[in-house]
Structure formats: structure tokens, C-alpha cells
Design a protein around this motif. Structure first.
Motif, PDB file in Angstrom:
ATOM      1  N   GLY A  82      41.823 -41.311 -18.335  1.00 16.57           N
ATOM      2  CA  GLY A  82      40.659 -40.645 -18.358  1.00 16.57           C
ATOM      3  C   GLY A  82      39.986 -40.662 -16.912  1.00 16.57           C
ATOM      4  N   GLY A  83      40.837 -41.274 -15.985  1.00 19.81           N
ATOM      5  CA  GLY A  83      40.113 -41.409 -14.699  1.00 19.81           C
ATOM      6  C   GLY A  83      40.750 -40.413 -13.655  1.00 19.81           C
ATOM      7  N   PRO A  84      40.608 -40.619 -12.388  1.00 20.80           N
ATOM      8  CA  PRO A  84      41.268 -39.597 -11.428  1.00 20.80           C
ATOM      9  C   PRO A  84      42.727 -40.041 -11.348  1.00 20.80           C
ATOM     10  CG  PRO A  84      39.225 -40.753 -10.513  1.00 20.80           C
ATOM     11  CD  PRO A  84      39.488 -41.407 -11.926  1.00 20.80           C
ATOM     12  N   CYS A  85      43.530 -38.844 -11.143  1.00 20.75           N
ATOM     13  CA  CYS A  85      44.839 -38.864 -11.038  1.00 20.75           C
ATOM     14  C   CYS A  85      45.304 -39.546  -9.530  1.00 20.75           C
ATOM     15  CB  CYS A  85      45.869 -37.695 -11.576  1.00 20.75           C
ATOM     16  SG  CYS A  85      47.489 -37.792 -11.339  1.00 20.75           S
ATOM     17  N   TRP A  86      46.238 -40.445  -9.478  1.00 20.02           N
ATOM     18  CA  TRP A  86      46.575 -41.079  -8.324  1.00 20.02           C
ATOM     19  C   TRP A  86      48.146 -40.993  -8.151  1.00 20.02           C
ATOM     20  CZ3 TRP A  86      44.453 -44.997  -4.661  1.00 20.02           C
ATOM     21  CH2 TRP A  86      43.217 -44.954  -4.610  1.00 20.02           C
ATOM     22  N   ILE A  87      48.723 -39.795  -8.806  1.00 20.96           N
ATOM     23  CA  ILE A  87      50.129 -39.901  -8.503  1.00 20.96           C
ATOM     24  C   ILE A  87      50.667 -39.534  -7.214  1.00 20.96           C
ATOM     25  CG2 ILE A  87      52.206 -38.365  -9.154  1.00 20.96           C
ATOM     26  CD1 ILE A  87      51.138 -38.471 -12.152  1.00 20.96           C
ATOM     27  N   LEU A 114      41.573 -51.256 -11.281  1.00 22.53           N
ATOM     28  CA  LEU A 114      40.913 -52.340 -12.068  1.00 22.53           C
ATOM     29  C   LEU A 114      40.159 -51.444 -13.147  1.00 22.53           C
ATOM     30  CD1 LEU A 114      39.463 -55.170 -12.519  1.00 22.53           C
ATOM     31  CD2 LEU A 114      37.748 -54.273 -10.856  1.00 22.53           C
ATOM     32  N   MET A 115      39.710 -50.030 -12.833  1.00 22.71           N
ATOM     33  CA  MET A 115      39.086 -49.434 -13.609  1.00 22.71           C
ATOM     34  C   MET A 115      40.130 -49.343 -15.011  1.00 22.71           C
ATOM     35  SD  MET A 115      35.969 -49.209 -12.642  1.00 22.71           S
ATOM     36  CE  MET A 115      36.331 -50.664 -11.484  1.00 22.71           C
ATOM     37  N   ASN A 116      41.223 -49.385 -14.734  1.00 23.57           N
ATOM     38  CA  ASN A 116      42.332 -48.973 -15.934  1.00 23.57           C
ATOM     39  C   ASN A 116      42.398 -50.358 -16.628  1.00 23.57           C
ATOM     40  OD1 ASN A 116      45.226 -49.455 -16.326  1.00 23.57           O
ATOM     41  ND2 ASN A 116      45.053 -47.361 -16.914  1.00 23.57           N
ATOM     42  N   VAL A 118      40.119 -52.513 -17.070  1.00 25.22           N
ATOM     43  CA  VAL A 118      39.041 -52.854 -17.929  1.00 25.22           C
ATOM     44  C   VAL A 118      38.620 -51.851 -18.807  1.00 25.22           C
ATOM     45  CG1 VAL A 118      38.362 -54.536 -16.116  1.00 25.22           C
ATOM     46  CG2 VAL A 118      37.385 -52.250 -16.023  1.00 25.22           C
ATOM     47  N   ASP A 119      39.570 -50.602 -18.798  1.00 27.68           N
ATOM     48  CA  ASP A 119      39.053 -49.536 -19.958  1.00 27.68           C
ATOM     49  C   ASP A 119      37.899 -48.884 -19.392  1.00 27.68           C
ATOM     50  OD1 ASP A 119      41.551 -49.999 -21.309  1.00 27.68           O
ATOM     51  OD2 ASP A 119      40.614 -51.272 -22.676  1.00 27.68           O
ATOM     52  N   TYR A 120      37.530 -48.978 -18.066  1.00 26.00           N
ATOM     53  CA  TYR A 120      36.199 -48.369 -17.779  1.00 26.00           C
ATOM     54  C   TYR A 120      35.969 -46.983 -18.309  1.00 26.00           C
ATOM     55  CZ  TYR A 120      32.350 -46.408 -15.104  1.00 26.00           C
ATOM     56  OH  TYR A 120      31.324 -45.609 -14.663  1.00 26.00           O
ATOM     57  N   PHE A 121      37.122 -46.075 -18.206  1.00 24.06           N
ATOM     58  CA  PHE A 121      36.875 -44.632 -18.480  1.00 24.06           C
ATOM     59  C   PHE A 121      36.682 -44.454 -20.134  1.00 24.06           C
ATOM     60  CE2 PHE A 121      38.998 -44.719 -14.341  1.00 24.06           C
ATOM     61  CZ  PHE A 121      38.153 -44.160 -13.405  1.00 24.06           C
ATOM     62  N   GLN A 122      37.090 -45.378 -20.888  1.00 23.79           N
ATOM     63  CA  GLN A 122      36.824 -45.121 -22.175  1.00 23.79           C
ATOM     64  C   GLN A 122      35.337 -45.951 -22.656  1.00 23.79           C
ATOM     65  OE1 GLN A 122      40.034 -46.568 -21.021  1.00 23.79           O
ATOM     66  NE2 GLN A 122      40.452 -44.502 -21.262  1.00 23.79           N
ATOM     67  N   THR A 123      34.924 -47.177 -21.786  1.00 24.17           N
ATOM     68  CA  THR A 123      33.667 -47.416 -22.543  1.00 24.17           C
ATOM     69  C   THR A 123      32.349 -47.384 -21.311  1.00 24.17           C
ATOM     70  OG1 THR A 123      34.443 -49.641 -20.939  1.00 24.17           O
ATOM     71  CG2 THR A 123      35.383 -49.193 -23.297  1.00 24.17           C
ATOM     72  N   SER A 124      32.906 -46.968 -20.258  1.00 21.52           N
ATOM     73  CA  SER A 124      31.696 -46.884 -19.301  1.00 21.52           C
ATOM     74  C   SER A 124      30.970 -48.075 -18.939  1.00 21.52           C
ATOM     75  CB  SER A 124      30.825 -45.815 -19.556  1.00 21.52           C
ATOM     76  OG  SER A 124      31.381 -44.547 -19.681  1.00 21.52           O
ATOM     77  N   LEU A 125      31.779 -49.384 -19.265  1.00 19.44           N
ATOM     78  CA  LEU A 125      31.218 -50.509 -18.906  1.00 19.44           C
ATOM     79  C   LEU A 125      31.516 -51.106 -17.302  1.00 19.44           C
ATOM     80  CD1 LEU A 125      32.027 -52.418 -22.212  1.00 19.44           C
ATOM     81  CD2 LEU A 125      29.878 -51.780 -21.555  1.00 19.44           C
ATOM     82  N   ASP A 126      30.582 -51.100 -16.689  1.00 22.75           N
ATOM     83  CA  ASP A 126      30.801 -51.490 -15.144  1.00 22.75           C
ATOM     84  C   ASP A 126      31.193 -52.999 -15.094  1.00 22.75           C
ATOM     85  OD1 ASP A 126      30.429 -51.901 -12.512  1.00 22.75           O
ATOM     86  OD2 ASP A 126      28.653 -50.784 -12.186  1.00 22.75           O
ATOM     87  N   PRO A 127      32.337 -53.188 -14.353  1.00 21.32           N
ATOM     88  CA  PRO A 127      32.724 -54.793 -14.260  1.00 21.32           C
ATOM     89  C   PRO A 127      31.781 -55.369 -13.481  1.00 21.32           C
ATOM     90  CG  PRO A 127      34.253 -53.142 -13.389  1.00 21.32           C
ATOM     91  CD  PRO A 127      33.441 -52.344 -14.098  1.00 21.32           C
ATOM     92  N   PHE A 128      31.090 -54.846 -12.476  1.00 20.20           N
ATOM     93  CA  PHE A 128      30.224 -55.451 -11.410  1.00 20.20           C
ATOM     94  C   PHE A 128      28.872 -55.312 -11.787  1.00 20.20           C
ATOM     95  CE2 PHE A 128      34.042 -53.412  -9.124  1.00 20.20           C
ATOM     96  CZ  PHE A 128      34.566 -54.592  -9.197  1.00 20.20           C
ATOM     97  N   GLN A 129      28.714 -55.054 -13.094  1.00 19.81           N
ATOM     98  CA  GLN A 129      27.046 -54.950 -13.412  1.00 19.81           C
ATOM     99  C   GLN A 129      26.210 -56.076 -13.372  1.00 19.81           C
ATOM    100  OE1 GLN A 129      25.728 -52.043 -14.418  1.00 19.81           O
ATOM    101  NE2 GLN A 129      23.593 -53.277 -14.058  1.00 19.81           N
ATOM    102  N   SER A 130      26.652 -57.329 -13.639  1.00 20.10           N
ATOM    103  CA  SER A 130      26.027 -58.574 -13.089  1.00 20.10           C
ATOM    104  C   SER A 130      25.710 -58.782 -11.892  1.00 20.10           C
ATOM    105  CB  SER A 130      27.018 -59.691 -13.854  1.00 20.10           C
ATOM    106  OG  SER A 130      28.105 -59.974 -13.270  1.00 20.10           O
ATOM    107  N   HIS A 131      26.856 -58.384 -10.951  1.00 14.60           N
ATOM    108  CA  HIS A 131      26.658 -58.629  -9.426  1.00 14.60           C
ATOM    109  C   HIS A 131      25.309 -57.594  -8.935  1.00 14.60           C
ATOM    110  CE1 HIS A 131      30.166 -60.946  -9.127  1.00 14.60           C
ATOM    111  NE2 HIS A 131      31.024 -59.957  -9.840  1.00 14.60           N
ATOM    112  N   LYS A 132      25.489 -56.529  -9.398  1.00  6.53           N
ATOM    113  CA  LYS A 132      24.586 -55.572  -9.344  1.00  6.53           C
ATOM    114  C   LYS A 132      22.963 -55.857  -9.376  1.00  6.53           C
ATOM    115  CE  LYS A 132      27.544 -51.449  -9.286  1.00  6.53           C
ATOM    116  NZ  LYS A 132      27.791 -50.058  -9.757  1.00  6.53           N
TER     117      LYS A 132
END
Length: 403
Positions: A82-87, A114-116, A118-132
Motif C-alpha cells: 500500500g506504500g510508494p513503489c520503489w521498483i 521499515l514502513m513495510n 511494521v505494516d504502517y500502510f495497513q495500520t497507520s501506526l507511526d513507529p516513531f510516535q513515542s519519540h515525537k
């Protein structure tokens, strides 16, 4: 040397120096072997949704180890998550190790991967939320303790707010490998290597004149960088600009997915606006959003390994209709100059010759990577004499303007 012909200028292509790689700089080598692995491992340790012994954690740990020992290898990334294609981006780099590809490509690649993981594009859960969250709390605490209030339409008032944007850029969690701490925003004259602020102020005054009123040329676009202290000061600056220059509108460009730990998403901007309300600062921002004078935008370009002269047509058409574009931070600066090994004395105007002549540009940046242009030798020597790590430690700032 930049080689530009008429047709090439229209298509935004150019010849630039080689991009930074690990063998060019000990700082880059350390970034790859230490800083990036630390950032990845911090996600495993601090993202509550990750099972420490699960598949997600395993992928991240393997990548961190590979970056640390030099065995990390580039594989292609498609858009199936679900994220940008990098091919296309990966085509020339597949099978190569982290030390064999451009540093700029590698950093953006690792965050996309990393977004792949942690399934970011399926969950929208930011892996850096606690840092932010921590960086916002520190920034709000600093603002609470600040008793300085400057409000006026003169150049000095404008300059005060612009410096807040500049020195707020020192607070960068991708440089500190996700470690959150306080940041000193005070500086002295020696820390500002280039200061084109008076030209920027004159540009803003020009945008107030009838010939710019009402059209896209009266829009100021700010391409954002970090959450926390920097974004809080950016938003105070935005509120000041909208109040002081009533004929302009502002569009804030955000990242389309988490990158470089603390870079701002649209949701982060709204969170920061809400936090500023709690301490009675920049209270008109919500009203400006409602009236349309303040808007938010995002684009996958800002998380890609492309340089600004490789902008897709839709973004180019948008940016190059505006009166003034302000880029914030080190990553945007590196994107402007292609992360190239330019001689530091290379003229800013020359490298940015691909930039649309009718759109002014201001680069607001503290030096946190060994890429810099527009500095004569005397300025370079002064900076070196003050601090041998002047290029990478964030102590020195630049306000570089292109008409």
C-alpha cells in the motif's frame, strides 16, 4: 560544473557531482553502521505493537545487524503493502550493500523498508510516535519557560521569528538516533554562515502588492522538517507571517509516511497546533485553517531518493506557481543539491539554476551533513577554526535565498 541547456532546463535534468557514499566521509560511515541500526532497534524497543520475538522485530533486527556489519543488501520494494513503489529507484541498486550505494538513497530506502516491516500502510501506526511525543513535550516546556514575546511588522520582528525556525532545526531525532533531549536555541553571529534574511523580508513585502494579490503567486509554501521544538517554532512563525502579511496564504508540505524519525506528517502538524493552544501561543492557526489561508499538503516525493530537479510534474506544477518556497532542514537541503560532493564555495544560485525563475526559494538549515554550498573560503576557515565538526554537528546555520 553544472551543464544546462535550454531543453534540459525545461525537463529539470542536470549534471551534478557524485553523491555522498560511505567511503567519502567517516560521518557517513558512522551514520550507516551505528546511527541507522540504533534507530531501527529503538523501534523494536519502543513501539508497543511490536512483539519482541515476532516476525516484525526479527526483520528489523536482521536489518540493523546487516547495517552494522556491512552485509545489509538492497532488495526491490513494490507497492503491494500500500506504500510508494520503489521498483525503479531500486533497479540500479539491487544486490548491492549499504556501502556500495548512495547515502541519500540508502537512508530513504531504510525508512521505506521499515514502513513495510511494521505494516504502517495497513495500520497507520507511526513507529516513531513515542519519540515525537517526547520531543513535543520538551519543546512545549521550553516555550513555557520563554518570556520573550516579539510582535511587529518590522524586519527585526520578522528576523526574530525566522531565527526560531532556523535554530529549532538543531532538534533532529534522526541525528541523535532517536534520543530526545533539550536543545539550546541561542546563538551568536559566528554561528550563522549565510544570512539572506533581508532579501526574504523584501520578498514578503513584495507579495503584499496588488500584482500578487489573490493568485497562487501570493502563496508561501513551507516544506517542513522535524516535529517537536522545530515544528512548534515553525508554526509560531507561520502564525506570525499570516498575521503580519494579510495578503499571503501558506501551504505546509508534509511527508506522506514516517521518515528520518521525527519528520512531520499532516497529523503531526495538527497535534502541534493543539499543543500550542494549551500554552496560549499561535492561537489563530485553527482559524486560518478554517478560512483557507493555511493548508496542508503531502507528497511521496518527499520520502523518495530523488533530488528536487527530479520532481514529478504534478509537484513541480504546484511549487512553481507559488511566490516563495521555504525548505526546512538538512534533508531538504540535501535534496536541493542532490547530496552531491560540490565544492563548498560553489555558488548557491548556480546549483539552483534549475529552479523556476518566477518562484523564490529560501533554504533554512543547520549543518548536519557534509554537504554545503555557497560559502567563500574565509567563512569556511572561520567555521573550521571554531569547530572542526562544523559541517555535521548542527551548531552552524544558513539562510540561503534564491530570487
Amino acid at each position: 560544473i553544472i551543464l544546462l541547456k535550454g531543453d534540459e532546463l525545461q525537463s529539470m535534468t542536470m549534471t551534478s557531482p557524485a553523491r555522498l557514499r560511505a567511503h567519502h566521509s567517516e560521518f557517513v560511515k558512522h551514520s550507516i553502521s551505528s546511527r541507522l541500526p540504533d534507530i531501527l532497534l529503538s523501534v523494536v524497543n519502543e513501539m508497543p505493537q511490536i512483539d519482541q520475538e515476532g516476525e516484525h522485530a526479527s526483520k528489523i533486527k536482521v536489518a540493523a545487524k546487516g547495517l552494522a556489519d556491512g552485509t545489509f543488501t538492497i532488495t526491490s520494494i513494490n507497492s503491494s503493502d500500500g506504500g510508494p513503489c520503489w521498483i525503479e529507484y531500486c533497479r540500479a541498486n539491487c544486490g548491492k550493500t549499504a556501502y556500495e550505494v548512495d547515502w541519500w538513497f540508502l537512508e530513504n530506502y531504510v525508512y521505506r523498508a521499515l514502513m513495510n516491516w511494521v505494516d504502517y500502510f495497513q495500520t497507520s501506526l507511526d513507529p516513531f510516535q513515542s519519540h515525537k511525543r517526547q520531543s513535543i513535550e520538551i519543546g512545549i516546556k521550553q516555550l513555557r519557560q520563554s518570556n520573550v514575546h516579539v510582535d511587529g511588522k518590522d524586519y527585526d520582528s520578522f528576523y526574530f521569528h525566522l531565527l526560531g525556525c532556523l535554530w529549532g532545526n538543531r532538534a533532529d531525532l534522526s541525528i541523535s538516533a532517536g534520543k530526545v533531549g533539550g536543545h539550546n536555541l541561542e546563538t551568536d553571529a559566528h554561528s550563522l554562515l549565510v544570512d539572506d534574511s533581508k532579501q526574504v523580508y523584501q520578498k514578503l513585502l513584495q507579495l503584499q502588492t496588488p500584482q500578487f494579490e489573490g493568485g497562487s503567486s501570493s502563496v508561501v509554501t513551507i516544506i517542513l522538517d522535524n516535529c517537536g521544538t522545530e515544528l512548534l517554532y515553525d508554526l509560531i512563525f507561520v502564525e506570525y507571517l499570516l498575521r503580519t502579511f494579510p495578503k499571503i496564504s501558506i501551504c505546509l508540505h508534509c511527508k506522506s509516511h514516517p521518515v528520518f524519525v521525527s519528520d512531520a506528517l499532516k497529523v503531526d502538524v495538527m497535534t502541534h497546533i493543539d499543543e500550542l493552544k494549551t500554552i496560549g501561543k499561535a492561537g489563530s492557526l485553527s482559524e486560518y485553517c478554517d478560512s483557507g489561508r493555511l493548508s496542508l499538503s503531502e507528497h511521496d516525493f518527499y520520502t523518495s531518493p530523488l533530488s528536487f530537479w527530479e520532481m514529478p510534474e504534478d509537484l513541480k506544477a504546484s511549487l512553481f506557481n507559488y511566490g516563495l518556497v521555504i525548505t526546512k532542514g538538512d534533508a531538504n537541503y540535501r535534496r536541493l543539491v542532490g547530496d552531491g560532493l560540490w565544492p563548498h564555495s560553489t555558488k548557491f544560485q548556480h546549483v539552483l539554476s534549475y529552479w523556476n525563475k518566477s518562484t523564490s526559494l529560501l533554504a533554512v538549515r543547520t549543518c548536519k551533513a557534509p554537504v554545503v554550498i555557497g560559502l567563500d573560503y574565509k567563512i569556511q576557515d572561520k567555521a573550521k577554526a571554531i569547530d572542526s565538526k562544523w559541517l555535521v554537528n548542527g551548531k552552524f546555520g544558513m539562510l540561503q535565498f534564491k530570487k
